[in-house]
Write a protein that holds these residues in place. Structure first.
Motif, mmCIF file in Angstrom:
data_model
loop_
_atom_site.group_PDB
_atom_site.id
_atom_site.type_symbol
_atom_site.label_atom_id
_atom_site.label_comp_id
_atom_site.label_asym_id
_atom_site.label_seq_id
_atom_site.Cartn_x
_atom_site.Cartn_y
_atom_site.Cartn_z
ATOM 1 N N THR A 122 8.146 178.960 -21.704
ATOM 2 C CA THR A 122 8.387 178.649 -23.123
ATOM 3 C C THR A 122 7.928 179.809 -24.003
ATOM 4 O O THR A 122 6.872 180.396 -23.725
ATOM 5 N N THR A 124 7.535 181.360 -28.201
ATOM 6 C CA THR A 124 7.697 181.235 -29.653
ATOM 7 C C THR A 124 7.983 182.614 -30.261
ATOM 8 O O THR A 124 8.358 182.705 -31.425
ATOM 9 N N SER A 125 7.758 183.675 -29.463
ATOM 10 C CA SER A 125 8.002 185.029 -29.970
ATOM 11 C C SER A 125 9.258 185.609 -29.323
ATOM 12 O O SER A 125 9.411 185.577 -28.094
ATOM 13 N N ASP A 145 14.533 174.499 -28.219
ATOM 14 C CA ASP A 145 13.615 173.371 -28.006
ATOM 15 C C ASP A 145 14.131 172.062 -28.609
ATOM 16 O O ASP A 145 14.093 171.009 -27.976
ATOM 17 N N MET A 170 16.623 182.451 -31.782
ATOM 18 C CA MET A 170 15.297 182.737 -32.349
ATOM 19 C C MET A 170 15.366 183.590 -33.612
ATOM 20 O O MET A 170 14.565 183.419 -34.519
ATOM 21 N N ASP A 180 12.782 177.301 -33.024
ATOM 22 C CA ASP A 180 11.470 177.926 -33.195
ATOM 23 C C ASP A 180 10.824 178.221 -31.844
ATOM 24 O O ASP A 180 10.037 179.145 -31.700
ATOM 25 N N LYS A 181 11.149 177.399 -30.861
ATOM 26 C CA LYS A 181 10.677 177.654 -29.494
ATOM 27 C C LYS A 181 11.902 177.714 -28.590
ATOM 28 O O LYS A 181 12.878 176.986 -28.846
#
Ligand code: AMP
Ligand code: GLY
Length: 422
Positions: A122, A124-125, A145, A170, A180-181
């Motif tokens: 997973t 987030t960046s 996500d 993203m 966002d994820k």
């Protein structure tokens, strides 16, 4: 009882058809419904995603029981809102609906409790995701996500495609904050099937397994869609396999949800891949599937309102749910360019020419000022037939489809061709 169904697809028309057969049903409402549901129920012109307006309408119409069709109102907390004002509602509460609303939540749950699924990471960046993707073999699967109306999963067959998907989700925010994820997953290989089960949080009662067809064109070509057809039961989903999936996936998931503080009630839907290492979960949904519902509910012999009440009252173990042994096949009639942009407003002919034992469930339909049924969406109708075997059910469906028409009508001709039978 006054019963309200939330949603406007062929799934909700099927639910309205089934619920209207119950002796417990006095008045049936569908919000917002379509031209098909208006023949069985009173349509309420309220969006299925407008929780405050739905709650108000449920109070005003003295609703005794609610069935929620789609995922968005579940993840927005419709069950919590209606339950709070004393209206019994079938479906998981907001916290439990995360199992569908967040693929990261579902994955973490599966990893923690040893429920078989694809390996994944997973992010987030974007930069970290990019570095990881560059080291992964292809094909690989990129998933947003959150909810993305079935479009948030990309099977990347090249590094460039994977990077493009990451950037779309993203950086360009193609699915808004649902991206966002992201998850980057191992690509599983095998046959796919859906197993849905009623559950009150303790007892699970599986439905007949089903196979759906996601691609737009024959031979599984073309773009992914919301589903172009479906059949039930799935021929390779033996009773032994079903027991295995109940033991390795469905039961542990319900127990895990309870342990995590999110007791799950309603329908647990597992999208499964039958891999060489056994069945693995592709995704969970927290509701009836579309088009699965159109081929599953015609096989249900038990009164669905009794099941809804047993789930809500936590006594599902007290009822015996019975299914027909027939085969059921459903084929979707779609607008010409679906799933890309399409035209609507075309009159639909031949609806009154179908056989009495064929079922026509409406999705994107409306009535014009003269009462003529017209197209109003990409997937327009699901035509369903039952038979003692797949070929007789198929024949019934395609014979009846030939009597229905609208401008640009398109459908797959290869639904439920079962290799051992054809
Ligand atoms: P989902 O919305 O997660 O079910 O994904 C949509 C479709 O993408 C599934 O029905 C599968 O056909 C495919 N899919 C999802 N995850 C994987 C995976 N890990 N490996 C292969 N195919 C996948
Ligand atoms: N048939 C896929 C779904 O309902 O999400």
């Amino acid at each position: 009882m006054n019963i309200l169904i939330i949603g406007n697809g062929a799934r909700e028309h099927t639910l309205a058809w089934k619920i209207s057969q119950s002796t417990k049903t006095d008045k049936l409402f569908v919000a917002p419904g379509n031209a098909g549901t208006s023949a069985l129920a009173q349509n309420l012109p309220i969006s299925a995603e407008d929780v405050p307006a739905l709650t108000k309408a449920a109070q005003e119409n003295k609703i005794d029981l609610v069935m929620v069709g789609p995922e968005v109102p579940l993840t927005k907390g419709i069950v919590d809102a209606l339950t709070e004002i004393g209206i019994p509602t079938f479906g998981p509460q907001k916290g439990a609906a995360q199992i569908e609303g967040s693929k990261v939540f579902a994955k973490e749950l599966m990893f923690k409790y040893g429920i078989p699924c694809a390996r994944s990471a997973t992010f987030t960046s974007f930069e970290e995701a990019l570095n990881y993707v560059k080291q992964q073999p292809i094909p690989m699967v990129i998933k947003a996500d959150g909810l993305a109306a079935g479009k948030g999963v990309i099977i990347a067959t090249s590094q460039e495609q994977a990077i493009q998907a990451l950037s779309d989700i993203m950086q360009k925010k193609a699915f808004g904050e649902a991206g966002d994820k992201v998850l980057v997953e191992e690509c599983l290989v095998g046959r796919e099937a859906s197993l849905l089960a009623f559950t009150d949080g303790k007892t699970l009662s599986p439905m007949v397994p089903a196979c759906d067809y996601k691609r737009a064109l024959d031979g599984d070509q073309g773009l992914n869609t919301g589903g172009m057809g479906c059949y039930s039961p799935s021929e390779f989903f033996t009773p032994e396999l079903r027991e295995q999936v109940m033991g390795t996936v469905m039961k542990p998931t319900i127990e895990a949800m309870a342990k995590e503080g999110y007791p799950f009630k309603g329908i647990l839907y597992a999208g499964l891949m039958m891999t060489a290492d056994g069945p693995k979960v592709l995704e969970f949904n927290a509701r009836f599937g579309d088009p699965e519902t159109q081929v599953i509910l015609p096989l249900l012999k038990t009164d669905i309102v009794d099941i809804m009440q047993a789930v809500i009252d936590d006594n599902l173990s007290q009822i015996n749910i019975e299914w027909s042994d027939d085969a059921c096949v459903g084929v979707v009639l779609a607008a010409d360019e679906y799933p890309e942009s399409y035209q609507k407003g075309f009159p639909i002919s031949g609806l009154s020419d179908v056989d009495e034992d064929a079922l026509v469930f409406h999705a994107g339909t409306d009535s014009d000022t003269n009462g003529q049924v017209i197209t109003s969406g990409g997937r327009v109708l699901t035509v369903v037939g039952k038979g003692q075997d797949y070929s007789s059910a198929r024949e019934k469906v395609y014979q009846n489809i030939s009597r229905i028409n609208f401008e640009g009508c398109r459908y797959r001709t290869d639904i439920a061709i079962i290799k051992s039978q054809s």
